[in-house]
Write an enzyme that holds these catalytic residues in place. Structure first.
Site, PDB file in Angstrom:
ATOM      1  N   HIS A   4       0.062  -8.751   5.661  1.00  0.00           N
ATOM      2  CA  HIS A   4      -0.964  -9.188   6.617  1.00  0.00           C
ATOM      3  C   HIS A   4      -1.513  -7.976   7.340  1.00  0.00           C
ATOM      4  O   HIS A   4      -0.907  -6.904   7.328  1.00  0.00           O
ATOM      5  CB  HIS A   4      -0.358 -10.154   7.651  1.00  0.00           C
ATOM      6  CG  HIS A   4       0.663  -9.496   8.535  1.00  0.00           C
ATOM      7  ND1 HIS A   4       1.970  -9.283   8.150  1.00  0.00           N
ATOM      8  CD2 HIS A   4       0.558  -8.954   9.776  1.00  0.00           C
ATOM      9  CE1 HIS A   4       2.626  -8.660   9.103  1.00  0.00           C
ATOM     10  NE2 HIS A   4       1.794  -8.441  10.109  1.00  0.00           N
ATOM     11  N   ASP A  31      -2.781  -7.014  11.353  1.00  0.00           N
ATOM     12  CA  ASP A  31      -2.673  -7.579  12.696  1.00  0.00           C
ATOM     13  C   ASP A  31      -4.081  -7.833  13.232  1.00  0.00           C
ATOM     14  O   ASP A  31      -5.011  -7.094  12.922  1.00  0.00           O
ATOM     15  CB  ASP A  31      -1.899  -6.629  13.612  1.00  0.00           C
ATOM     16  CG  ASP A  31      -0.444  -6.458  13.154  1.00  0.00           C
ATOM     17  OD1 ASP A  31       0.055  -7.341  12.422  1.00  0.00           O
ATOM     18  OD2 ASP A  31       0.181  -5.446  13.513  1.00  0.00           O
ATOM     19  N   HIS A  62       0.264  -4.613   5.905  1.00  0.00           N
ATOM     20  CA  HIS A  62       1.688  -4.268   5.947  1.00  0.00           C
ATOM     21  C   HIS A  62       2.543  -5.510   5.762  1.00  0.00           C
ATOM     22  O   HIS A  62       2.045  -6.639   5.850  1.00  0.00           O
ATOM     23  CB  HIS A  62       2.037  -3.525   7.242  1.00  0.00           C
ATOM     24  CG  HIS A  62       1.658  -4.280   8.502  1.00  0.00           C
ATOM     25  ND1 HIS A  62       0.357  -4.391   8.952  1.00  0.00           N
ATOM     26  CD2 HIS A  62       2.413  -4.958   9.398  1.00  0.00           C
ATOM     27  CE1 HIS A  62       0.330  -5.086  10.064  1.00  0.00           C
ATOM     28  NE2 HIS A  62       1.569  -5.465  10.355  1.00  0.00           N
ATOM     29  N   ARG A 107      17.943  -6.912  10.563  1.00  0.00           N
ATOM     30  CA  ARG A 107      16.939  -5.993  11.133  1.00  0.00           C
ATOM     31  C   ARG A 107      16.139  -6.688  12.236  1.00  0.00           C
ATOM     32  O   ARG A 107      15.819  -7.869  12.127  1.00  0.00           O
ATOM     33  CB  ARG A 107      15.994  -5.524  10.024  1.00  0.00           C
ATOM     34  CG  ARG A 107      14.860  -4.669  10.519  1.00  0.00           C
ATOM     35  CD  ARG A 107      14.109  -4.023   9.367  1.00  0.00           C
ATOM     36  NE  ARG A 107      13.011  -3.241   9.878  1.00  0.00           N
ATOM     37  CZ  ARG A 107      11.778  -3.688  10.055  1.00  0.00           C
ATOM     38  NH1 ARG A 107      11.472  -4.934   9.726  1.00  0.00           N
ATOM     39  NH2 ARG A 107      10.846  -2.903  10.535  1.00  0.00           N
TER      40      ARG A 107
END
Ligand SMILES: C=C1C[C@]23C[C@@]1(O)CC[C@H]2[C@@]12CCC[C@@](C)(C(=O)O1)[C@H]2[C@@H]3C(=O)O
Ligand SMILES: O=C(O)CCC(=O)C(=O)O
Ligand SMILES: [Fe+2]
Length: 345
Positions: A222, A224, A280, A290
Site C-alpha cells: 500500500h 500511505d 511498501h 515484530r
C-alpha cells in the site's frame, strides 16, 4: 465554519465486522486458509546490498539530502531527529503490553465498523482476498476512551506515553515538511500553507511470529494516504519492505534509534508527483513478534490539496485535480491504489 476531524473523515466508510476483528494469534497452531497468500510474481529477492538513504537532520545539507531522498526513493532513514531513545523504547513497551493482552480483552477496545480508532485489522483489509498476519491499534488524539476499556484501573502510563509520542512526532513531522518545502524553494513565510489542526493518527502495528512466514502477509502492499509517515520499527526484527521500480522489494533494515520517513499520497499530489508516494508492505518472522509504530501527518480534512505552483512544469501543467483531504480519503477508501490515478489529469 465547522471543521471535520480526521476520524470523522474516515467515518463514512464502514467496514463489516469480519473486516475488523483480527485472528487470535496466540491460540492458533497453524496458518488457516483465510490467511494463506498465494505466491506473487514480484516476490523475487532483490539485491540485498541496496538500502534506502540515511539522512541526519543536523546535517548542514539536510534540505538537499531530504529533497533528493524523497525524489529518488520516497523514503529515507532519519537520524539526529532529537526524539529521545527512551521515548521510542517506551512506546514499544506500551505497544507490546497492549498486544500481549488476551484476545477477549483487546476486543473491548475494538474499532467500531464505522470508526477510525481502536483495535482491529488494517483498514485496507477489504481490498485483499486473504487476511493479514497483523493486528493494529489506531489512535487519533487521546487514546483515553479505549485505554480505559483495556485497563480500567491502570491506563495512565499508556495514555501519557502515547500523548507525549504524538506531540513529539507532530513537531518532527512539521520540521521535516518545512525542509521538504525548502527543497522545493518555497520560502519560509509560505511554508505553513495549511491551518491547524493538522490531521494526524498514530498506528501501533503488531506482527505475531508465524509458523509459515513465507505464505502469509504482514501488511499488504500500500501507499500511505496523508503527507508523510514517520515509522519506528522494532530493532530486533526486519519486516518493512519498499518497492523500487526495476529493483523489486527492498528490505529496510532497522537502524538503532533511526526513524523511517516516507512520502504519502498527499505529498505526491502537492509536489505534482516529483516526490512519489512509496509502495511498501510488511513481512513477518517465524520466531519474533515484530512491532512498528507509524505516525501519519497531513493537513486538516477540509484543506484543499493541489499541486504547488513551484512544482508545475515549464508549461504550467498541473497533474492532479484539486481535492480536499476528506475527499481524497473517501476516494482512497473506495479505490485503494487506484486513487491517485483517478485524480490524475
Ligand atoms: C490516518 C490513517 C492512515 C491509515 C488510515 C488511518 O485512518 C489510520 C491507520 C492508517 C493505516 C495504517 C496501516 C496501513 C494503512 C494503509 C491502513 O490500512 O491503516 C494506513 C492508512 C493510510 O495511510 O491510508
Ligand atoms: O510495519 C511496518 O513496517 C509498516 C507499517 C505501515 O506501513 C503502516 O502502518 O502504514
Ligand atoms: Fe504504510
Amino acid at each position: 465554519m465547522s471543521s471535520t476531524t480526521l476520524s470523522e473523515a474516515y467515518r463514512d466508510h464502514p467496514l463489516s465486522l469480519h473486516h475488523v476483528i483480527p485472528l487470535d494469534f496466540n491460540t492458533i497452531p497453524t496458518v488457516p486458509d483465510s490467511h494463506l497468500w498465494p505466491p506473487s510474481d514480484d516476490d523475487f529477492p532483490s539485491d540485498d546490498r541496496l538500502s534506502i538513504p540515511v539522512v541526519d537532520l543536523m546535517d548542514p545539507d539536510a534540505v538537499k539530502l531530504i529533497g533528493d531522498a524523497c525524489e529518488t526513493w520516497g523514503v529515507f532513514h532519519l537520524t539526529g531527529h532529537g526524539i529521545p531513545l527512551s521515548l521510542l523504547e517506551h512506546v514499544e513497551v506500551e505497544g507490546r503490553q497492549l498486544f500481549s493482552l488476551p484476545a477477549e480483552q483487546k476486543l473491548k477496545a475494538l474499532r467500531s465498523p464505522g470508526g477510525a480508532t481502536g483495535y482491529g485489522v488494517a483498514q485496507i483489509s477489504p481490498f485483499f482476498p486473504k487476511y493479514m498476519w497483523h493486528e493494529g491499534f489506531t489512535i487519533m488524539g487521546s487514546p483515553l476512551e479505549q485505554a480505559i476499556q483495556l485497563w480500567p484501573d491502570d491506563h495512565k502510563r499508556f495514555c501519557d506515553v502515547m500523548d507525549d509520542y504524538q506531540k513529539q512526532m507532530k513537531m518532527l513531522a512539521e520540521k521535516v515538511i518545512s525542509l521538504i518545502m525548502r527543497s522545493l524553494e518555497i520560502h519560509e513565510e509560505m511554508i505553513r500553507i495549511w491551518p491547524e489542526p493538522a490531521g494526524t493518527a498514530l498506528q501501533l502495528n503488531s506482527y505475531p511470529s508465524c509458523p509459515d512466514p513465507n505464505r502469509v502477509m504482514g501488511l499488504a502492499p500500500h501507499t500511505d494516504s496523508l503527507l508523510l509517515t514517520i515509522l519506528h520499527q522494532s530493532a530486533t526484527t526486519t519486516g518493512l519492505q519498499i518497492f523500487k521500480e526495476e529493483v523489486g522489494w527492498v528490505l529496510v533494515y532497522p537502524i538503532h534509534g533511526a526513524l523511517v520517513v516516507n512520502v504519502g499520497d498527499l505529498l505526491h499530489i502537492l509536489s505534482n508527483a516529483r516526490f512519489p508516494s512509496v509502495l511498501h508492505r510488511a513481512i513477518v518472522s517465524q520466531s519474533k513478534h515484530r512491532l512498528s509504530v507509524a505516525y501519519f501527518y497531513g493537513p486538516p480534512p477540509d484543506f484543499n490539496v493541489t499541486p504547488l505552483v513551484k512544482c508545475l512544469n515549464s508549461d504550467q501543467m498541473t497533474g492532479f485535480l484539486s481535492v480536499t483531504v476528506k475527499e481524497y480519503i473517501s476516494i482512497k477508501a473506495k479505490n485503494l491504489e487506484k486513487a491517485l490515478s483517478l485524480i490524475r489529469i
